[in-house]
Design a protein around this motif. Sequence first.
Motif, PDB file in Angstrom:
ATOM      1  N   PHE A 102      11.489  81.130  71.718  1.00  0.00           N
ATOM      2  CA  PHE A 102      12.623  80.581  72.460  1.00  0.00           C
ATOM      3  C   PHE A 102      12.311  79.166  72.954  1.00  0.00           C
ATOM      4  CE2 PHE A 102      16.527  81.042  74.781  1.00  0.00           C
ATOM      5  CZ  PHE A 102      16.365  80.313  75.946  1.00  0.00           C
ATOM      6  N   SER A 103      11.104  78.954  73.478  1.00  0.00           N
ATOM      7  CA  SER A 103      10.714  77.644  73.993  1.00  0.00           C
ATOM      8  C   SER A 103      10.541  76.643  72.860  1.00  0.00           C
ATOM      9  CB  SER A 103       9.423  77.770  74.794  1.00  0.00           C
ATOM     10  OG  SER A 103       9.610  78.623  75.908  1.00  0.00           O
ATOM     11  N   ALA A 108      12.414  71.727  70.262  1.00  0.00           N
ATOM     12  CA  ALA A 108      12.771  71.028  69.029  1.00  0.00           C
ATOM     13  C   ALA A 108      14.177  70.433  69.147  1.00  0.00           C
ATOM     14  CB  ALA A 108      12.682  71.992  67.838  1.00  0.00           C
ATOM     15  N   ASP A 109      15.120  71.199  69.734  1.00  0.00           N
ATOM     16  CA  ASP A 109      16.475  70.653  69.950  1.00  0.00           C
ATOM     17  C   ASP A 109      16.431  69.432  70.887  1.00  0.00           C
ATOM     18  OD1 ASP A 109      18.016  73.960  70.051  1.00  0.00           O
ATOM     19  OD2 ASP A 109      17.456  72.648  68.364  1.00  0.00           O
ATOM     20  N   TYR A 110      15.589  69.480  71.915  1.00  0.00           N
ATOM     21  CA  TYR A 110      15.479  68.354  72.856  1.00  0.00           C
ATOM     22  C   TYR A 110      14.956  67.111  72.136  1.00  0.00           C
ATOM     23  CZ  TYR A 110      14.436  65.802  77.161  1.00  0.00           C
ATOM     24  OH  TYR A 110      14.409  64.859  78.159  1.00  0.00           O
ATOM     25  N   ARG A 111      13.912  67.299  71.265  1.00  0.00           N
ATOM     26  CA  ARG A 111      13.343  66.156  70.543  1.00  0.00           C
ATOM     27  C   ARG A 111      14.376  65.557  69.594  1.00  0.00           C
ATOM     28  NH1 ARG A 111       9.360  68.613  68.923  1.00  0.00           N
ATOM     29  NH2 ARG A 111      10.119  69.299  66.868  1.00  0.00           N
ATOM     30  N   SER A 119       6.916  67.960  77.856  1.00  0.00           N
ATOM     31  CA  SER A 119       6.061  69.135  77.991  1.00  0.00           C
ATOM     32  C   SER A 119       6.911  70.381  78.156  1.00  0.00           C
ATOM     33  CB  SER A 119       5.136  68.979  79.195  1.00  0.00           C
ATOM     34  OG  SER A 119       5.888  68.939  80.405  1.00  0.00           O
ATOM     35  N   ALA A 120       6.284  71.550  77.860  1.00  0.00           N
ATOM     36  CA  ALA A 120       7.001  72.820  78.001  1.00  0.00           C
ATOM     37  C   ALA A 120       7.382  73.076  79.463  1.00  0.00           C
ATOM     38  CB  ALA A 120       6.126  73.968  77.469  1.00  0.00           C
ATOM     39  N   ARG A 125      11.761  73.415  83.438  1.00  0.00           N
ATOM     40  CA  ARG A 125      12.341  73.019  84.731  1.00  0.00           C
ATOM     41  C   ARG A 125      13.777  72.541  84.562  1.00  0.00           C
ATOM     42  NH1 ARG A 125      13.610  68.885  87.847  1.00  0.00           N
ATOM     43  NH2 ARG A 125      13.179  67.388  86.176  1.00  0.00           N
ATOM     44  N   LEU A 126      14.028  71.756  83.496  1.00  0.00           N
ATOM     45  CA  LEU A 126      15.374  71.266  83.249  1.00  0.00           C
ATOM     46  C   LEU A 126      16.321  72.410  82.897  1.00  0.00           C
ATOM     47  CD1 LEU A 126      14.620  68.033  81.158  1.00  0.00           C
ATOM     48  CD2 LEU A 126      15.325  68.170  83.554  1.00  0.00           C
TER      49      LEU A 126
END
Length: 781
Positions: A102-103, A108-111, A119-120, A125-126
């Motif tokens: 899941f993480s 990958a979507d964030y990048r 960082s994870a 946190r977001l």
Amino acid sequence: MACGKIKHIRPAGEETIRGNRAAVWGLAQLPDALRGELVTLAAARGFRDAGAMLTTPQAQWQPPVPLAAVAGEALGKARKLCTAFAGTLQRLNDLTLSEAEFSQRGMADYRAAFGYEISAKQWKRLLDRTVSRDRGAEDWQRLEIYLDENCARKSPASTVAAVLSGNDHRELRDLIASFKKPADPAKGERVLLWQRVFDRYADLLADGMPARTARRGLVAFLALHAPSLARTAHALHVAFNAKLAKWEAGEGKPSALADGRASANRERTLELSKEDRETLLALAAKLGGGLSQGWREAIRRGVLSADLVQRYIGNARSKSYVPHAVREALGNDVKLLDDLMHGPRQARLGGAYISRDPNTFAAGDWMQGDDCTLPVYYSEETAEGVRLMRGQFLAMIDVRTTYILGFVLISAPPDRPSTYNAWHIRNLITTVHEMYGLPRHGFYFENGSWRAKVLTGNFADQTGTETGLREFGLKFRHARLPRAKVVERVFGALQNTMEAEPGYIGRGWHNDRYERTERAKRFVESGKLKAGDHFYTRDQCIERLTHLVQLYNEEPQGGKYCGGLSPKDAYEKHFGEVPLLRLPNAARYLLANERKLLKVGRNGISFRAGSEVFTYKSAETGALIGRPAEVFFNRESPEVLGVKHPDSGEVFAVRRAAQVPAMDADDETLAQAFAENEAHDGYKRALYRAIRPKFSQHFLGRPIFRPTMIDAATVEAGRQFAESAEAEKKAVTTQQRLHRRTSAAAQKIGMRVRAGRDPETQASAAEKLAALMAKAEQEKD
């Protein structure tokens, strides 16, 4: 993730949430660790237990900065974060994924959205922040939940553009701009603003706009243009909803929006008794310390009623403490009494007044003069050397248009600037007369020197009438209070333009104390600095004043006197049809300061003006000894007196008699004085010579002289003495004749000539100079 902790627990069932089937679990099915987290969160949020927290719908989370006011860069970042978490939020209920998978997918979507990795721990946190802000609504397209904690605001220009691009609230913006203090509207203005806001809200709903969109747009507008309505954006949103509910309940009436706290406070306010009210007012007025001292003294003396004293605290922290209700009830009355305590004049100054209509008369009808002490130092050469002066500025204006007609400057030391008198005022009047003429109706002055008899005339003494300016039919009105003088505001405008002038010392000389100017003044007076390096000379000051007066006359002025025109243009526009009176040079003597009927005495014409004695005598006055004659005296040129012959009506000039010092008078001054006496007594002597032959040897029928017997030698000696005396008399007569010629020529050119050793040469030179000057005047004309 919570989903990872319960994926191995069998769901209690399924429900449709926002069109999607989702598994559900009961609270009792959750692991102990997860139930403990829910109990802690419920206590922190103020719920009774975790069940109550989960079943109670939560209010929508609002950011500290309204979305309409968020800067474009912060909005762009929120949109990227919404795109980055779109897939992750859809996978929240996917129990087939492990926490690691899941993480990894979410990062990958964030990048892919931002172009860089985080960082994870930061990514989690977001995600938790977004889910927490959503509060179970699962409204993942709402941009507010993706904003940073301290997101930047838009610049005012861009915010206005953003607000107007959605809904044009121009009428509301114009209303706020019309308030006296747009940043802090008064109570009545706030009620009007809310009324217009809800009217606008009703119009938007009528146009088909959703209620939520209309409310958000109006709240965003108020947060930008009227931030004083609430401390925070959330408080403004709450206030909007509360007042909207009152407005709708009150059927759109403005009274529903009024603040009821003020009326409730008035109902609870203690009504002061008549005795307490009069006691507090008397102590506040008489002690001079205002209401604070009056209240303190009343408590100390124990003169207030028990109900009033027991209602309020007796050990106030501040010495100036007065109960708010008492101050509200008596504060205004104390101010009203203050003027009366100072005196009747101050009471009139602070009382009602008359508003005069300038359209009832024309320019040129009335003139007004006054003085002010210049707020600048200037230097002047005196007998004691260079001295710094603060001059008295006497100006005359046209009352209808405030146009400055002329001025005079009277020098005076800084420690005693008020040195002008009625003679200076007459000088100002004649100066204005030379340029514009006399007013049609009269002058509007204050009292004091402006009421002197040399100006207005005094007909009480019929034997010595001082006609002044009333001879020309002019009236005199006198202002009782400063506000009645239009010229005061003209002086204020001129003084405003002088603040940047060299030597500016301020209008309140004793209080302003401009240190640099005072320091330069001390150095100039001590000789360490040159006056010209820091101050105007008198001539430069007059030149600068002339320029400032011209600027004032040509600058448009508001108000009822000029109506947007410059004083010069207003003077030309409103000038009456009847021309002003200006006397020709031949009749200018009629403007004399004093016009008296005096008796010519043995020493000529003599009178006192102020503290000075003026004496005039000549051959012409000698012929009028013992007879009354009308004289014209002008303090501006006291060297010459005009005398009207009582028989012929002709006006002739008489020069002022020589002023002989009591001791140590020089020969020339004595010679001139003797010559003047001789001329004045000349008529008597000539009269005596004319009537002497008429005497007879036998007066009244008998001889008047006894016959005398003398010898031949005595007769011869007498003959020789008579011839010598006759020769001496002829010489004196010739010298007097030459002196009269010299004086007559000097009088034409305005010079004062002393007796010289060669009278004939002196007389010839004076006559030639007078002829040359007369010729020059003719060529000039």
